[in-house]
Design an enzyme around this catalytic site. Structure first.
Site, mmCIF file in Angstrom:
data_model
loop_
_atom_site.group_PDB
_atom_site.id
_atom_site.type_symbol
_atom_site.label_atom_id
_atom_site.label_comp_id
_atom_site.label_asym_id
_atom_site.label_seq_id
_atom_site.Cartn_x
_atom_site.Cartn_y
_atom_site.Cartn_z
ATOM 1 N N HIS A 27 0.857 -1.186 0.000
ATOM 2 C CA HIS A 27 0.000 0.000 0.000
ATOM 3 C C HIS A 27 0.892 1.234 0.000
ATOM 4 O O HIS A 27 1.246 1.789 1.037
ATOM 5 C CB HIS A 27 -0.910 -0.012 1.241
ATOM 6 C CG HIS A 27 -1.924 1.089 1.275
ATOM 7 N ND1 HIS A 27 -3.116 0.982 1.965
ATOM 8 C CD2 HIS A 27 -1.942 2.331 0.734
ATOM 9 C CE1 HIS A 27 -3.812 2.093 1.832
ATOM 10 N NE2 HIS A 27 -3.099 2.936 1.093
ATOM 11 N N HIS A 84 1.377 4.807 -2.586
ATOM 12 C CA HIS A 84 1.007 5.609 -3.755
ATOM 13 C C HIS A 84 2.272 6.270 -4.281
ATOM 14 O O HIS A 84 2.903 7.044 -3.567
ATOM 15 C CB HIS A 84 -0.022 6.673 -3.368
ATOM 16 C CG HIS A 84 -1.272 6.103 -2.788
ATOM 17 N ND1 HIS A 84 -2.381 5.798 -3.549
ATOM 18 C CD2 HIS A 84 -1.588 5.768 -1.512
ATOM 19 C CE1 HIS A 84 -3.331 5.308 -2.766
ATOM 20 N NE2 HIS A 84 -2.868 5.276 -1.529
ATOM 21 N N HIS A 106 -9.511 0.933 -1.306
ATOM 22 C CA HIS A 106 -9.464 1.625 -0.031
ATOM 23 C C HIS A 106 -10.862 1.579 0.594
ATOM 24 O O HIS A 106 -11.856 1.936 -0.054
ATOM 25 C CB HIS A 106 -9.075 3.090 -0.228
ATOM 26 C CG HIS A 106 -7.625 3.314 -0.522
ATOM 27 N ND1 HIS A 106 -6.931 2.600 -1.471
ATOM 28 C CD2 HIS A 106 -6.735 4.191 0.016
ATOM 29 C CE1 HIS A 106 -5.674 3.027 -1.509
ATOM 30 N NE2 HIS A 106 -5.533 3.992 -0.610
ATOM 31 N N GLU A 133 -11.211 3.482 6.200
ATOM 32 C CA GLU A 133 -10.259 4.456 6.757
ATOM 33 C C GLU A 133 -11.091 5.615 7.290
ATOM 34 O O GLU A 133 -11.303 5.758 8.482
ATOM 35 C CB GLU A 133 -9.275 4.929 5.698
ATOM 36 C CG GLU A 133 -8.299 5.988 6.201
ATOM 37 C CD GLU A 133 -7.532 6.678 5.075
ATOM 38 O OE1 GLU A 133 -6.503 7.298 5.386
ATOM 39 O OE2 GLU A 133 -7.959 6.626 3.912
ATOM 40 N N ASP A 191 1.856 4.068 2.735
ATOM 41 C CA ASP A 191 0.806 4.901 2.157
ATOM 42 C C ASP A 191 1.388 6.024 1.288
ATOM 43 O O ASP A 191 1.668 5.830 0.118
ATOM 44 C CB ASP A 191 -0.105 5.441 3.248
ATOM 45 C CG ASP A 191 -1.480 5.864 2.737
ATOM 46 O OD1 ASP A 191 -1.727 5.761 1.520
ATOM 47 O OD2 ASP A 191 -2.316 6.282 3.551
ATOM 48 N N ASP A 192 1.553 7.212 1.872
ATOM 49 C CA ASP A 192 2.130 8.376 1.172
ATOM 50 C C ASP A 192 3.294 8.894 2.019
ATOM 51 O O ASP A 192 3.187 9.926 2.687
ATOM 52 C CB ASP A 192 1.068 9.471 1.000
ATOM 53 C CG ASP A 192 -0.108 8.993 0.177
ATOM 54 O OD1 ASP A 192 -0.027 9.030 -1.059
ATOM 55 O OD2 ASP A 192 -1.114 8.575 0.772
#
Length: 332
Positions: free
Chosen positions: A16, A18, A196, A199, A277-278
């Site tokens: 996961h 991006h 997703h 969340e 994630d980011d």
């Protein structure tokens, strides 16, 4: 061996991340200068200060603005290569990378420009760093179903190089059901599916992702714990959750990492995994996330190893590859 040494030495798969969210301020500033694109920042420090935000939407606003400096195939290559170098440092030996073509095609770019740069970096990472990877194309859920269908069509010439499709961006108000037909078509075409859910959205979003989108993995999913029946299903099916602890903290999904439920879910038998994630925006790559939850939740070495094992079991690599890496982990 200390937990810190164990974290550094364990082979891991990241499921996961991006790629646009790995855009470090230094690289953004350099590419903006190279492409002669005006950005409202006069220094790297000003870019770093702009990376402060208070919720998912304010983060996404900055995220999409930063993507505007990516124009050429080489820009996408440089973005991905910088991430692979981080993987090498953290002993991430396999990664399944999300990319958002609509972020770029919506501003007039060609799908191939974005994709070819990323794919070339993936090939070089395998040859030069011995890091394997898959690419997962995500639909932006705040855009229309029609836009998602158009993106799926644009991806067809590259179908053999894209392992799956996903669903990301603003969760609230954009339920998985909005994309049921697109995902059905993607599955017909042979793509694996992830989404997703859970969340910002409540457990119903996870149910929808399972029942309507028929996903192979749930991205995030931390709110699944609010629904006992959902938890029972996740455990029974060993449906993976790609959890992102530092992201959850930054976006106030949890107020403190000591409140995070990843350890509870792990010990209940949910196939939870750790991911970044980011990371350029949320303050940490893979090992940073592992270290943060180890510190906050007092994880045992067995729990750390199980999280790493889960990452391979939940991945889209072959069974032989999974067993190779899992045996390495168990040997520690």
């Amino acid at each position: 061996m200390s937990n810190l040494a164990l974290i550094k030495n364990l082979p891991k798969a990241e499921l996961h991340v991006h790629i646009e969210g790995t855009f470090e301020p230094e690289l953004m500033f350099a590419i903006a200068k190279r492409n002669q694109i005006a950005i409202p920042y006069s220094s790297v420090e000003e870019v770093k200060n702009a990376y402060n935000f208070h919720n998912l939407q304010s983060f996404l606003d900055i995220y999409y603005a930063g993507a505007n400096v990516l124009i050429h195939e080489q820009d996408f290559y440089d973005l991905a290569w910088a991430y692979f170098e981080k993987c090498a440092t953290d002993n991430v030996v396999h990664t399944e990378i999300f990319f958002d073509p609509q972020t770029h095609t919506e501003r007039g770019m060609d799908f191939a420009t974005c994709f070819n740069g990323l794919y070339r970096a993936c090939q070089d990472a395998k040859q030069k760093l011995n890091i394997s990877s898959h690419l997962i194309m995500c639909f932006l859920r705040h855009l229309s179903e029609e836009s998602a269908f158009n993106t799926l069509e644009q991806a067809l010439p590259f179908k053999d190089k894209i392992i799956g499709v996903g669903l990301d961006s603003s969760e609230v108000g954009n339920p998985p059901s909005k994309f049921e037909r697109v995902f059905a078509r993607a599955r017909e075409l042979g793509f694996l599916t992830v989404a997703h859910a859970g969340e910002e959205g409540d457990p119903d979003y996870v149910w929808q992702a399972l029942n309507l989108l028929k996903v192979n993995r749930i991205d995030h999913g931390v709110r699944s714990e609010e629904d006992d029946k959902l938890m029972q299903r996740l455990i029974a099916e060993q449906m993976p959750l790609t959890v992102c602890p530092l992201s959850n903290l930054k976006l106030c999904v949890v107020k403190n990492l000591t409140d995070h439920n990843i350890k509870r879910m792990l010990n209940q038998g949910v196939c939870v995994t750790v991911n970044s994630d980011d990371p350029a925006y949320f303050g940490g790559y893979m090992n940073d996330n592992f270290i943060a939850i180890d510190t906050a939740l007092n994880l045992t070495s067995d729990e750390l190893k199980q999280l790493a094992i889960n990452s391979f079991n939940a991945s889209f690599i072959s069974d032989d590859e999974k067993q190779y890496w899992i045996s390495k982990i168990k040997a520690y």
